[in-house]
Write a protein that holds these residues in place. Structure first.
Motif, mmCIF file in Angstrom:
data_model
loop_
_atom_site.group_PDB
_atom_site.id
_atom_site.type_symbol
_atom_site.label_atom_id
_atom_site.label_comp_id
_atom_site.label_asym_id
_atom_site.label_seq_id
_atom_site.Cartn_x
_atom_site.Cartn_y
_atom_site.Cartn_z
ATOM 1 N N LYS A 110 23.462 30.036 43.205
ATOM 2 C CA LYS A 110 23.912 29.163 44.284
ATOM 3 C C LYS A 110 25.171 29.730 44.922
ATOM 4 O O LYS A 110 26.079 30.203 44.237
ATOM 5 N N ILE A 111 25.240 29.668 46.246
ATOM 6 C CA ILE A 111 26.420 30.150 46.974
ATOM 7 C C ILE A 111 27.381 28.988 47.191
ATOM 8 O O ILE A 111 27.002 27.954 47.748
ATOM 9 N N MET A 112 28.614 29.150 46.748
ATOM 10 C CA MET A 112 29.624 28.109 46.940
ATOM 11 C C MET A 112 29.997 28.014 48.410
ATOM 12 O O MET A 112 30.312 29.028 49.037
ATOM 13 N N GLU A 113 29.996 26.807 48.924
ATOM 14 C CA GLU A 113 30.441 26.625 50.307
ATOM 15 C C GLU A 113 31.955 26.698 50.392
ATOM 16 O O GLU A 113 32.513 27.220 51.350
ATOM 17 N N TYR A 114 32.635 26.160 49.357
ATOM 18 C CA TYR A 114 34.098 26.187 49.305
ATOM 19 C C TYR A 114 34.553 26.683 47.933
ATOM 20 O O TYR A 114 33.918 26.398 46.914
ATOM 21 N N LYS A 115 35.657 27.392 47.912
ATOM 22 C CA LYS A 115 36.194 27.933 46.669
ATOM 23 C C LYS A 115 37.142 26.974 45.955
ATOM 24 O O LYS A 115 37.468 27.171 44.794
ATOM 25 N N SER A 116 37.639 25.958 46.661
ATOM 26 C CA SER A 116 38.802 25.208 46.197
ATOM 27 C C SER A 116 38.654 24.623 44.796
ATOM 28 O O SER A 116 39.567 24.740 43.978
ATOM 29 N N SER A 117 37.492 24.012 44.494
ATOM 30 C CA SER A 117 37.366 23.377 43.178
ATOM 31 C C SER A 117 37.379 24.405 42.057
ATOM 32 O O SER A 117 37.997 24.193 41.009
ATOM 33 N N LEU A 118 36.714 25.528 42.274
ATOM 34 C CA LEU A 118 36.698 26.567 41.249
ATOM 35 C C LEU A 118 38.074 27.220 41.107
ATOM 36 O O LEU A 118 38.537 27.476 39.994
ATOM 37 N N VAL A 119 38.737 27.478 42.220
ATOM 38 C CA VAL A 119 40.071 28.073 42.181
ATOM 39 C C VAL A 119 41.053 27.122 41.498
ATOM 40 O O VAL A 119 41.941 27.548 40.756
ATOM 41 N N LYS A 120 40.883 25.832 41.729
ATOM 42 C CA LYS A 120 41.746 24.848 41.070
ATOM 43 C C LYS A 120 41.571 24.894 39.560
ATOM 44 O O LYS A 120 42.551 24.825 38.798
ATOM 45 N N ALA A 121 40.327 25.024 39.091
ATOM 46 C CA ALA A 121 40.067 25.119 37.660
ATOM 47 C C ALA A 121 40.720 26.367 37.074
ATOM 48 O O ALA A 121 41.290 26.336 35.977
ATOM 49 N N VAL A 122 40.652 27.475 37.813
ATOM 50 C CA VAL A 122 41.263 28.728 37.366
ATOM 51 C C VAL A 122 42.781 28.586 37.269
ATOM 52 O O VAL A 122 43.398 28.956 36.261
ATOM 53 N N ALA A 123 43.393 28.053 38.329
ATOM 54 C CA ALA A 123 44.849 27.892 38.343
ATOM 55 C C ALA A 123 45.308 26.954 37.229
ATOM 56 O O ALA A 123 46.340 27.181 36.584
ATOM 57 N N SER A 171 53.449 36.043 40.731
ATOM 58 C CA SER A 171 53.636 37.494 40.631
ATOM 59 C C SER A 171 52.301 38.211 40.809
ATOM 60 O O SER A 171 51.229 37.586 40.848
ATOM 61 N N THR A 172 52.367 39.532 40.887
ATOM 62 C CA THR A 172 51.133 40.325 40.967
ATOM 63 C C THR A 172 50.323 40.177 39.685
ATOM 64 O O THR A 172 49.083 40.215 39.713
ATOM 65 N N TYR A 173 51.025 40.006 38.551
ATOM 66 C CA TYR A 173 50.312 39.806 37.281
ATOM 67 C C TYR A 173 49.537 38.490 37.304
ATOM 68 O O TYR A 173 48.401 38.409 36.831
ATOM 69 N N ASP A 174 50.180 37.439 37.830
ATOM 70 C CA ASP A 174 49.502 36.145 37.952
ATOM 71 C C ASP A 174 48.255 36.276 38.823
ATOM 72 O O ASP A 174 47.194 35.727 38.497
ATOM 73 N N MET A 175 48.392 36.996 39.941
ATOM 74 C CA MET A 175 47.265 37.122 40.857
ATOM 75 C C MET A 175 46.142 37.939 40.219
ATOM 76 O O MET A 175 44.954 37.637 40.416
ATOM 77 N N SER A 176 46.503 38.953 39.430
ATOM 78 C CA SER A 176 45.485 39.717 38.712
ATOM 79 C C SER A 176 44.723 38.819 37.750
ATOM 80 O O SER A 176 43.491 38.910 37.623
ATOM 81 N N ASP A 177 45.453 37.921 37.069
ATOM 82 C CA ASP A 177 44.811 36.979 36.152
ATOM 83 C C ASP A 177 43.885 36.021 36.901
ATOM 84 O O ASP A 177 42.806 35.673 36.412
ATOM 85 N N ILE A 178 44.331 35.573 38.087
ATOM 86 C CA ILE A 178 43.490 34.681 38.892
ATOM 87 C C ILE A 178 42.186 35.385 39.262
ATOM 88 O O ILE A 178 41.094 34.805 39.141
ATOM 89 N N LEU A 179 42.267 36.636 39.703
ATOM 90 C CA LEU A 179 41.073 37.386 40.089
ATOM 91 C C LEU A 179 40.128 37.571 38.901
ATOM 92 O O LEU A 179 38.905 37.399 39.021
ATOM 93 N N ARG A 180 40.703 37.907 37.753
ATOM 94 C CA ARG A 180 39.881 38.126 36.555
ATOM 95 C C ARG A 180 39.187 36.841 36.119
ATOM 96 O O ARG A 180 37.969 36.817 35.893
#
Length: 680
Positions: A110-123, A171-180
């Motif tokens: 399934k293709i997500m229409e919005y990223k926000s809920s998943l990104v919120k779970a990651v953060a 930080s860049t480390y935080d963003m790397s963790d978010i991407l992973r």
């Protein structure tokens, strides 16, 4: 379908040259308003009619569904059927769905229409801030990394190489963790995003030679519109579609309109096309059919003052008859600018102009609120493009809700301080954040209300009255789906055009924006200014306000992009009196008949009043203030209090009299009544 050579009779010589270049690598450098869509569609039709193209072997790719639909419509009108005109994502998704069962098995995730809920779970898992603004910035950074083909382990190195910064506060480390973790959670939930559609299509073509061969047999001829906006990931997919042997690629673009670098776009692919494809034919479209010579001249001047931008831009030549001069205006503050523009729009509507052919453009979305208010007060229908309405923003709704609770409790105090304190926990501070993105947009929106509250405090409003005023404006949001005067940021105006354009807020700090510091960033800001200018067909008004409403001690200056052409006021600078007279003369020369007439009646009222009081006229009100009143035509004491030179004392002494003159009362009678009131 018309005979091949008959088709070319509908094109100018340069467009026809582009249409005839049917084989091999071709680069069409098309300036704003030069008819590039016409050239592309006629080129395809000419190729089909002349027998060079099988229409089913042609894939035309652009960047928006609107542009793709327009291309399909034009091809149908030319009798061409079978050509695929799609966005990159649409074309990739079609291939991915078709080949997925063979390449992977089962159904496409399934293709997500919005990223926000998943990104919120990651953060949340990482213990990082996950308010709405932060999630928007994380999502934008995730998309930027994806289209730039940057892996989590490479993020820090990429940041150092490119100068791209992670979202504010991490930080860049935080963003790397978010991407992973974002990639891991997608796998856990069996979902993909829009960037994955491109990446998975690339992987499928790379790993399966049979699928690659089938796609390349299907599509032999490629046309890519808006090539200056292509990202590394899109370029990689295009290369895979072509394969090593196919050189039948036509790209169309304008390096001077590259304004989406924050989304991974780069003009380098367009600029270096001839180097990448030796022997490529280059055709330049420079005849502008959209704008008048006056507007085109200004657009050429904007890009010519930067060496690199000038070397990449197409120098335009207007094909239209001479039109109206570009009009330049300076206003005392932001509110005065908004109300004056609303008045000018009202005049044009009364003269028969369609609201749908008028636009107000600005650099940041937060600037929209003042224009929304000004247009609503003039009962002018409008729509906000590319951004949510000001009063629907969650931080604004939250602040107003809290302020309403305080007002119901009958709280007293300085309303400017009350609103400022409520705004702080929502993201406001005394100083703007030194960043771009959602954090800055949120600060700017909140700062608008703080500024207005402080101004209304000076006018003597209560908190309840202020909230009632805001609620009336919120209720006046008109037809957000479309219709009416368009309010748009310059970014969201790309690809559109209007008969009349008001380009507002062209001061240093906005155009270019404060956060643009590097040579590369400033070059993009210049391209934004070029895009804004070239949206206008017939009339272009350019303006800025000398001061912000909140900080009236700091004076703004004209944008460096427009200062070389900004009209210089007449008069001797070392002599104050002649300069003031020159400014008044300049105002009278440029003002409308109604503005000139009101200004003279205001001067008559002031002269009679000052003579009776045995005081110099300027001690009542200065010419500058009278000019502002004549331009804005305030209808209430609240509006009058916003103008420079109208403090609480003068508002009390002269406010009612000024409004009477504005509404058409006899200046002599108003002065006599005003004098009696002052004596009492």
């Amino acid at each position: 379908m018309q005979p091949a050579e008959e088709l070319l009779k509908h094109l100018d010589p340069d467009q026809a040259s582009a249409a005839r270049a049917l084989r091999g690598p071709v680069c069409i450098r098309a300036g704003a308003g030069t008819g590039k869509t016409r050239a592309i569609t006629y080129r395809i039709a000419y190729g089909v009619e002349s027998g060079v193209y099988d229409p089913y072997s042609v894939l035309a790719v652009t960047f928006t569904t609107r542009a793709a639909a327009q291309m399909r419509s034009r091809l149908r009108s030319l009798g061409v059927e079978g050509v695929q005109a799609r966005t990159f994502h649409s074309a990739a998704l079609r291939q991915l769905k078709y080949f997925w069962p063979t390449a992977v098995g089962g159904q496409l995730p399934k293709i997500m229409e919005y990223k926000s809920s998943l990104v919120k779970a990651v953060a949340s898992r990482l213990g990082l801030p996950h308010d709405r603004a932060a999630l928007r910035d994380y999502s934008a950074a995730i998309e930027m990394a994806a289209v730039s083909m940057v892996q989590p382990s490479e993020y820090e190195k990429w940041v150092k190489q490119t100068g791209v910064q992670p979202p504010a506060g991490i930080s860049t480390y935080d963003m790397s963790d978010i991407l992973r973790l974002y990639a891991e959670v997608k796998r856990e939930r069996s979902v993909i995003d829009f960037e994955d559609v491109l990446a998975l299509t690339c992987g499928m073509i790379e790993e399966r030679a049979d699928i690659a061969a089938q796609i390349r047999r299907q599509y032999r001829f490629f046309i890519v519109d808006e090539y200056q906006d292509i990202s590394p990931l899109q370029k990689h997919l295009l290369d895979l579609w072509l394969g090593e042997r196919n050189r039948d690629l036509c790209v169309v673009g304008d390096a001077a309109q590259t304004i989406y670098s924050f989304a991974g776009a780069s003009p380098d692919y367009l600029v270096r096309f001839a180097s990448e494809y030796p022997g490529a034919k280059t055709v330049t479209l420079s005849r502008d059919y959209r704008s008048t010579p006056q507007i085109v001249s200004l657009a050429n001047g904007v890009v010519s003052r930067d060496k690199e931008t000038n070397s990449q831009a197409v120098r335009l030549t207007s094909m239209r008859e001479s039109g109206k001069a570009v009009r330049y205006e300076v206003y005392p503050d932001d509110e005065a600018e908004a109300y004056a523009i609303a008045k000018l729009i009202k005049e044009r509507i009364n003269e028969g102009a369609y609201t749908s052919q008028i636009a107000i453009l600005f650099r940041t979305n937060a600037q929209s609120s003042l224009f929304e208010a000004a247009l609503a007060r003039e009962n002018i229908k409008y729509c906000v493009r590319g951004a949510e309405g000001f009063f629907t923003r969650p931080e604004i709704a939250s602040l107003m809700q809290q302020a309403s609770m305080i007002a119901r409790r009958g709280a007293k105090g300085n309303i400017g301080e009350i609103i400022a304190e409520l705004a702080r926990p929502l993201g406001w501070s005394n100083k703007a954040p030194d960043t771009q993105g959602a954090v800055l947009e949120r600060w700017e929106a909140l700062n608008t209300l703080v500024a207005q509250a402080q101004l209304r405090e000076a006018a003597g409003l209560t908190l309840a009255s202020l909230l009632q005023e805001w609620q009336e404006l919120a209720n006046a949001q008109l037809d957000p789906a479309g219709g009416g005067v368009t309010l748009a940021s310059i970014h969201s105006a790309k690809g559109l055009e209007w008969n009349t354009v008001f380009l507002a807020g062209v001061s240093e700090g906005l155009v270019p924006i404060t956060q643009a510091k590097t040579v590369k960033e400033l070059a993009e800001e210049r391209r934004l200014a070029y895009v804004a200018v070239t949206r206008a067909r017939d009339e272009l008004f350019i303006s800025y306000a000398k001061k912000r409403s909140l900080d009236r001690k700091v004076s703004r200056t004209c944008s460096r992009f427009f200062s070389p052409v900004w009209p210089k006021e007449e008069g001797v600078k070392t002599s104050p009196a002649p300069v003031k007279r020159a400014r008044t003369k300049n105002f009278l020369n440029q003002a409308s008949h109604q503005e000139r007439e009101l200004f003279e009646r205001l001067r008559q009222w002031r002269l009679l009043l000052a003579s009776s009081l045995e005081k110099p006229a300027y001690t009542v009100l200065s010419d500058t203030t009278l000019r502002d009143i004549a331009t804005v035509k305030p209808q209430t004491l609240k509006q009058l209090a916003l103008l420079r030179g109208i403090g609480p004392v003068k508002l009390d002494k002269f406010g009612a009299a000024i409004l009477k003159v504005v509404r058409g009362a006899d200046p002599d009678q108003v002065a006599a009544c005003n004098l009696e009131d002052l004596k009492d």
